[in-house]
Design an enzyme around this catalytic site. Structure first.
Site, PDB file in Angstrom:
ATOM      1  N   HIS A   1     -10.010   3.597  -0.796  1.00 14.57           N
ATOM      2  CA  HIS A   1     -10.279   3.130   0.563  1.00 14.57           C
ATOM      3  C   HIS A   1     -11.134   1.871   0.456  1.00 14.57           C
ATOM      4  CE1 HIS A   1      -9.969   5.037   4.783  1.00 14.57           C
ATOM      5  NE2 HIS A   1      -8.782   4.957   4.237  1.00 14.57           N
TER       6      HIS A   1
ATOM      7  N   GLY B   1      -1.359   9.522  -8.629  1.00 14.32           N
ATOM      8  CA  GLY B   1      -2.334   8.455  -8.533  1.00 14.32           C
ATOM      9  C   GLY B   1      -2.131   7.581  -7.323  1.00 14.32           C
ATOM     10  N   ASN B   2      -2.698   6.415  -7.394  1.00 14.67           N
ATOM     11  CA  ASN B   2      -2.724   5.485  -6.273  1.00 14.67           C
ATOM     12  C   ASN B   2      -2.805   4.080  -6.841  1.00 14.67           C
ATOM     13  OD1 ASN B   2      -3.352   4.787  -3.329  1.00 14.67           O
ATOM     14  ND2 ASN B   2      -5.157   3.953  -4.356  1.00 14.67           N
TER      15      ASN B   2
ATOM     16  N   HIS C   1       0.815  -1.204   0.000  1.00 12.40           N
ATOM     17  CA  HIS C   1       0.000   0.000   0.000  1.00 12.40           C
ATOM     18  C   HIS C   1       0.854   1.261   0.000  1.00 12.40           C
ATOM     19  CE1 HIS C   1      -3.660   2.316   0.695  1.00 12.40           C
ATOM     20  NE2 HIS C   1      -3.039   2.962   1.662  1.00 12.40           N
TER      21      HIS C   1
ATOM     22  N   GLN D   1     -10.325   3.454  10.207  1.00  7.43           N
ATOM     23  CA  GLN D   1     -10.319   4.733  10.899  1.00  7.43           C
ATOM     24  C   GLN D   1     -11.746   5.238  11.112  1.00  7.43           C
ATOM     25  OE1 GLN D   1      -9.114   4.083   7.867  1.00  7.43           O
ATOM     26  NE2 GLN D   1      -6.973   4.671   7.682  1.00  7.43           N
TER      27      GLN D   1
ATOM     28  N   SER E   1      -3.857   0.145  -5.671  1.00  6.50           N
ATOM     29  CA  SER E   1      -4.488  -0.690  -4.656  1.00  6.50           C
ATOM     30  C   SER E   1      -4.518  -2.122  -5.170  1.00  6.50           C
ATOM     31  CB  SER E   1      -5.913  -0.202  -4.355  1.00  6.50           C
ATOM     32  OG  SER E   1      -6.560  -1.072  -3.440  1.00  6.50           O
TER      33      SER E   1
ATOM     34  N   TYR F   1       4.431   0.392  -2.988  1.00  7.36           N
ATOM     35  CA  TYR F   1       4.154   0.036  -4.383  1.00  7.36           C
ATOM     36  C   TYR F   1       5.191  -0.975  -4.906  1.00  7.36           C
ATOM     37  CZ  TYR F   1       0.900   4.018  -4.656  1.00  7.36           C
ATOM     38  OH  TYR F   1      -0.148   4.897  -4.463  1.00  7.36           O
TER      39      TYR F   1
END
Length: 753
Positions: A97, A552-553, A34, A243, A555, A37
């Site tokens: 998420h 970006g991200n 996470h 969270q 997942s 990468y």
């Protein structure tokens, strides 16, 4: 999870000793998939992230882009130079998420919004718009509806409370998300050169100040939790890793952040997200090639008797870490008090290691629980070299008994993925902030950036004039799992073109993009092969669109007992146009009798990945995209031509053609007083979902054809005044009133009422 044997050996060799418990936990989280990468970073170099508009590219909390001057806002990026950009900046970022939203859909989605908003704030920007792209299992499944309702409620609650409008996005339902939904959220913010902040620590001796909510035990191990497959008992066992958000504290933090930036008190900043304080503070100093000394006992807490690892790794929300000059600490504390926020001076920037000290009990002597090189912590994780297998080509197997036309049209209109999403967006306050010029429900959102209006359109107080002519900011995001399941590479290219076409329907051309690359367990060769396909497909398409991918991200490990998710390349694209007016995505009622309906752009040659095939059965090759079939020389030119057609003064309405094909696009245009009477040659033309096409209602077809340049333009039929969708295909026909169309498309509203 725990630190793997190989990582443990590497850490031990670097430290020259066994890691402490706090160090082992910190390395485990910062070296997780996470955060680090490890499986995807080797692939991400495929993206082009440079351009005259790019002020800050990948690697920070959010990208920063310079907006073009109004006179250059309609020009494609490839035709602009550095002088065409002004001093108004926007930030752009996207996050996922996914795992938290499965375990706790409300809090998981809500804190996803909070996190991407704080990423925006940490760049010195004020958040002005949100986009959410959501993916769930089959809508008929009770579990999927529970997750869907909880996620939408979480997004709407948090966004509405903090006063940031959710202006667009997408929702898809697909069996591949039964055990692992996806929640991808993008945010755009507004700043300028003078206010810009980055996450690069500046100088030894400066103080590190923590501002925001108290630290609790929620979200412990969130980064490592997001880096493993969801277990069957994840809803109960992994609940502590989710969270819990407080949007009212976030709103105060937004305003406090504005005050801090306005007064020039922030030298660098990082929001506390994955890996909590340990992640934010170590990454902040690592980017500056520096170190830090952190006093964990100084961190303001909301729970008693927290140990060092809990303080270091808790992902409690609504917290920011700032680098501040020593002389400014008192002023920072005073502003935090004004906004009723906690404030702790937790340490300082050094030119040595990243050191965290902790005593725990009053009167006890503090000990170093972490002492490591910051760059090794933040960037030392070795990359994974994983085997991959190319995805198999689907058989070309069209249904032998095609359903009657009226049944097929009704089924495609009522499919949850193509149906109206009004139930979703009417829960969002999309007008707060008074910038929303084009609301959710159209192809793309449009925000008014009045700060870009020319000086001669401002009043004596330097305020933008009403009805000014500044830059309109168009936003779209989404992916199509049916496309990328059939063909990951080609499907990802289609996702990029589809989002750019959504911008073009407002008259905008792309400025930049961010991506959220979602995949299953990368240790499975076929899953990793499909992931490689979506990365390369997005990268190639965005290069052809002259659209840099600036952040970006990733997942991964979106895998469960139900299996891996489809490879899902969510793309969020930002574009510009001069002015804040855009043609609607519905027929103009008043001038229906004086207008014609055109199709601008050519379709593909197959039904692969279409909603029609999902209903009728069978599979087919993925359709050829327009730039490969003579429709345009390149995707960038194609989108620029579509935007020019949408912007033409004779254009009354513009709407893209994609999911559901022409059948759905034409139905979405129909109103109570304006309809369409169209004749189409065959089923492929009716239900093909090839993007890169617009439906245009115009009073001057020849002029629109000229504006479209080399793109083919087809007259689809008459625009009528009876509010009816009339389609003739081969020897079949179907006629649906506007009310009947709405009845089919309102399936989500009916089921969740």
């Amino acid at each position: 999870m725990s630190l793997s044997d190989a990582d443990h050996e590497l850490v031990t060799a670097e430290l020259g000793r066994e890691p402490t418990a706090a160090e082992a936990a910190l390395f485990e989280n910062l070296w997780s998939e996470h955060c680090a990468y490890r499986s995807s970073r080797p692939l991400l170099s495929a993206f082009d992230s440079e351009g005259d508009q790019v002020v800050v590219g990948p690697g920070d909390d959010a990208a920063v882009l310079a907006l073009p001057e109004p006179d250059a806002a309609n020009a494609p990026a490839a035709e602009r130079d550095a002088d065409d950009y002004g001093d108004t900046y926007v930030t752009f970022g996207v996050e996922s998420h996914n795992h938290p939203s499965f375990v706790d859909p409300f809090d998981g989605a809500a804190t996803g919004v909070g996190g991407i908003v704080r990423d925006t704030m940490s760049m010195g920007a004020y958040p002005i718009g949100l986009l959410d792209s959501l993916y769930f299992g089959g809508f008929e499944r009770e579990r999927s509806r529970y997750l869907f309702e909880g996620v939408v409620e979480g997004i709407s609650h948090y966004g509405n409370c903090i006063g940031v409008p959710t202006v667009g996005g997408s929702v898809a339902f697909h069996g591949g998300y039964e055990g692992n939904p996806l929640v991808n959220v993008a945010c755009v913010g507004l700043t300028n050169e003078d206010r810009l902040v980055t996450a690069t620590a500046q100088e030894p001796g400066n103080k590190l100040v923590l501002v925001g909510n108290g630290t609790g035990r929620d979200g412990l191990g969130g980064a490592s939790f997001a880096s493993e497959d969801l277990a069957e008992d994840a809803e109960t066992e992994d609940r502590p890793a989710v969270q819990v958000g407080d949007p009212y504290a976030e709103k105060r933090l937004i305003e406090c952040n504005e005050a801090l930036v306005d007064e020039g008190l922030v030298l660098s900043a990082r929001d506390l997200g994955a890996a909590g304080l340990g992640g934010a503070s170590s990454e902040l100093v690592a980017k500056g090639g520096l170190g830090a000394r952190i006093d964990l006992d100084a961190v303001h807490q909301r729970e008693p008797n927290m140990n060092a690892t809990e303080i270091l790794l808790a992902e409690s929300q609504e917290r920011m870490c700032y680098e501040v000059e020593p002389a400014d600490v008192e002023r920072v504390a005073a502003l935090a008090e004004r906004f009723d926020l906690g404030c702790s001076v937790i340490g300082e920037v050094t030119d040595g290691n990243y050191v965290c000290e902790f005593a725990g009990d009053a009167g006890a002597e503090a000990e170093a629980v972490v002492d490591a090189d910051a760059e090794f912590l933040a960037d030392g994780a070795p990359m994974n070299d994983l085997p991959s297998e190319p995805p198999s080509e689907p058989d070309q197997d069209l249904p032998t008994d095609e359903p009657p036309l009226d049944e097929a049209v009704a089924a495609v209109l009522a499919a949850p993925s193509t149906a109206s999403k009004r139930w979703v967006y009417r829960q969002y306050d999309h007008e707060v902030g008074t910038r929303t010029a084009l609301k959710p429900g159209d192809d793309a959102a449009l925000l008014a950036i009045r700060e870009t209006e020319p000086d001669d359109e401002r009043d004596a107080d330097d305020e933008p004039a009403a009805g000014g002519d500044g830059v309109g900011l168009a936003l779209a995001s989404g992916a199509n799992p049916k496309w990328t399941t059939v063909a990951p590479y080609e499907g990802a290219r289609a996702v990029a073109l589809e989002n750019a076409t959504n911008l073009a329907a407002t008259g905008a051309v792309p400025l930049a993009a961010v991506d959220c690359l979602n995949g299953g367990n990368p240790e499975k060769p076929d899953v990793y092969g499909a992931f490689e396909g979506i990365v390369d497909g997005l990268a190639d398409a965005c290069a052809a669109l002259d659209t840099p991918v600036v952040g970006g991200n990733v997942s991964l490990y979106n895998d469960s007992v139900e299996g891996p998710i489809p490879p899902t390349p969510t793309l969020a694209v930002l574009g510009t146009t001069r002015g804040y007016d855009a043609p609607p995505a519905a027929l103009d009622d008043d001038r229906a009798a004086d207008s014609e309906l055109l199709l601008v752009g050519s379709g593909g040659d197959a039904l692969g990945g279409s909603e029609y095939l999902a209903h009728a059965g069978g599979s087919d090759r993925f359709p050829t995209l327009p730039d490969e079939s003579g429709g345009a020389d390149d995707l960038g030119g194609l989108v620029a031509s579509l935007a020019a057609a949408a912007r033409h003064e004779s254009t009354l309405a513009a709407h893209d053609v994609s999911e559901g094909g022409l059948a759905v696009a034409l139905a979405e245009l129909v109103t109570d007083d304006a309809g369409v009477d169209a004749t189409l040659p065959d089923r492929v033309a009716t239900f093909d979902e090839t993007p890169g096409r617009l439906l245009v209602q115009t009073t001057d077809p020849e002029a629109v054809a000229t504006a479209a340049g080399d793109l083919p333009v087809f007259r689809l039929g008459a625009v009528t005044t009876d509010g009816t969708l009339s389609l003739t295909v081969d020897d079949e026909s179907v006629a649906l009133s506007a009310e009947a169309v709405r009845d089919h498309r309102d399936v989500i509203d009916r089921e969740l009422a």
